[in-house]
Enzyme design. Structure first.
Site, PDB file in Angstrom:
ATOM      1  N   HIS A  60      37.818  31.353  39.182  1.00 42.30           N
ATOM      2  CA  HIS A  60      39.180  31.058  38.745  1.00 42.30           C
ATOM      3  C   HIS A  60      39.568  29.674  39.266  1.00 42.30           C
ATOM      4  CE1 HIS A  60      43.563  31.222  38.418  1.00 42.30           C
ATOM      5  NE2 HIS A  60      43.389  32.183  37.525  1.00 42.30           N
ATOM      6  N   GLU A 103      42.267  28.350  40.313  1.00 43.19           N
ATOM      7  CA  GLU A 103      43.066  28.313  41.542  1.00 43.19           C
ATOM      8  C   GLU A 103      42.179  28.507  42.768  1.00 43.19           C
ATOM      9  OE1 GLU A 103      46.276  30.832  44.096  1.00 43.19           O
ATOM     10  OE2 GLU A 103      46.435  31.056  41.920  1.00 43.19           O
ATOM     11  N   THR A 117      47.163  33.478  44.374  1.00 47.51           N
ATOM     12  CA  THR A 117      48.568  33.878  44.206  1.00 47.51           C
ATOM     13  C   THR A 117      48.800  34.907  43.105  1.00 47.51           C
ATOM     14  OG1 THR A 117      49.012  32.054  42.669  1.00 47.51           O
ATOM     15  CG2 THR A 117      49.371  31.623  45.027  1.00 47.51           C
ATOM     16  N   CYS A 158      52.399  35.397  44.802  1.00 49.58           N
ATOM     17  CA  CYS A 158      53.690  34.776  44.524  1.00 49.58           C
ATOM     18  C   CYS A 158      54.734  35.809  44.102  1.00 49.58           C
ATOM     19  CB  CYS A 158      53.538  33.668  43.476  1.00 49.58           C
ATOM     20  SG  CYS A 158      53.610  34.214  41.766  1.00 49.58           S
ATOM     21  N   SER A 206      44.944  35.491  34.816  1.00 52.32           N
ATOM     22  CA  SER A 206      44.703  36.467  35.882  1.00 52.32           C
ATOM     23  C   SER A 206      45.870  37.435  36.030  1.00 52.32           C
ATOM     24  CB  SER A 206      44.457  35.742  37.210  1.00 52.32           C
ATOM     25  OG  SER A 206      44.346  36.662  38.273  1.00 52.32           O
TER      26      SER A 206
END
Length: 320
Positions: A126, A128, A166, A196, A225
């Site tokens: 991913h 991130e 997150t 988050c 995601s």
């Protein structure tokens, strides 16, 4: 067929996604097309195609960006290596990394200077995760599940911290974090969890929604995601769930014998897609649509310097 549609609240765009899209739109308005964006600005097919139509060019390799161009980093964040290369090549850079992802990057950099190693809870591949792992050259270990925790080999055990992607499942991350705590009792955790607020709120809304309906539809792209986690969560709660990129993906057969449909959207999915899905559900036979009570999000993140001086009217004109 379908009689009742229940809408999760909150759903759809979060503040980080709103900000990222606005950065690209303001850059297009201020500097003109093309604007180059490293990776999809957010993981949504509709949003990416809309920005492409306005002059955004999405790339993965900085070699595809011509000298002197304007470059935007996606909401997922980038590694230090990508940041260095972009700076060395002299691009005009605007960083659309979600501030909540930046918070994780800052924490990693700070603790690394103090000699910490890291465990990162997240999904391999991913963007991130690649961005956060890429804040360091070494000393950060990715775990995707509880079994991975047992395989971590540290250089030292005195200083260890944990960070999290997150957009994970809150419940899955909690289970993995517990395994980390049990194996490494001295581990340092973030003062505030890395998952988050928007991911948490949308998952909480599905926990409220799923038991009240016969089927859950999640509006979101396959690469998203947080959207995938919403579908998985509904299914874990015992409600059949499908994820759709748009109304055209809906199949009438899904709704046969199911009187109540739950509808939500991932944090990168715009409300226009939700409205189109509602229209299609009405065409299938839905007779009522009502919104469940939920958290009202008021979060807004500031824009980067150099992009905050266009009026909202100009940006709105660019969006239309």
């Amino acid at each position: 067929m379908t009689q009742d549609v229940l809408l999760a609240e909150p759903r759809g765009f979060c503040a980080g996604v709103d900000r990222a899209i606005e950065i690209v739109e303001r850059a297009l308005t201020k500097f003109g097309a093309p604007i180059y964006v490293r990776h999809e600005i957010v993981h949504n097919t509709y949003v990416v195609n809309d920005l492409k139509s306005k002059g955004a060019i999405f790339i993965e390799d900085l070699a595809d960006v011509p000298p002197g161009a304007t470059l935007v980093f996606s909401a997922h964040g980038v590694s230090q290596a990508v940041r260095r290369e972009a700076t060395e090549r002299g691009f005009q850079i605007f960083d659309a990394t979600c501030p909540l992802v930046t918070k994780v990057h800052v924490e990693v950099a700070k603790l690394a200077r103090e000699g910490f190693e890291f465990i990162m809870i997240g999904h391999k591949g991913h963007p991130e995760v690649e961005g956060t792992m890429g804040q360091l050259n070494e000393g950060i270990h990715l775990v995707e599940d509880v079994a991975d925790v047992a395989r971590v080999v540290l250089r030292q055990h005195e200083k260890l911290a944990v960070v999290t992607q997150t957009t994970l499942s809150v419940d899955d991350a909690a289970e993995i974090l517990q395994a980390v705590r049990e194996r490494f009792p001295q581990v340092r955790e973030p003062k505030k969890q890395d998952i988050c607020y928007a991911t948490q709120n949308r998952q909480d809304a599905v926990k409220l929604l799923a038991p009240q309906v016969d089927i859950v539809i999640v509006v979101g792209s396959p690469t998203s995601s947080n959207s995938n986690r919403l579908r998985e969560l509904a299914e874990r709660l015992g409600t059949p769930a499908y994820m759709v990129d748009g109304a055209e993906d809906l199949q009438a057969a899904w709704f046969e014998g199911r009187a109540r449909v739950g509808l939500t959207a991932g944090a990168s999915a715009p409300e226009v897609l939700v409205k189109a899905v509602i229209d299609q559900l009405r065409a299938f036979g839905a007779t009522s649509v009502r919104k469940l009570d939920g958290v009202q999000e008021q979060v807004r993140f500031p824009l980067p310097l150099g992009l905050g001086d266009k009026s909202m009217a100009e940006v709105s004109a660019a969006r239309s």
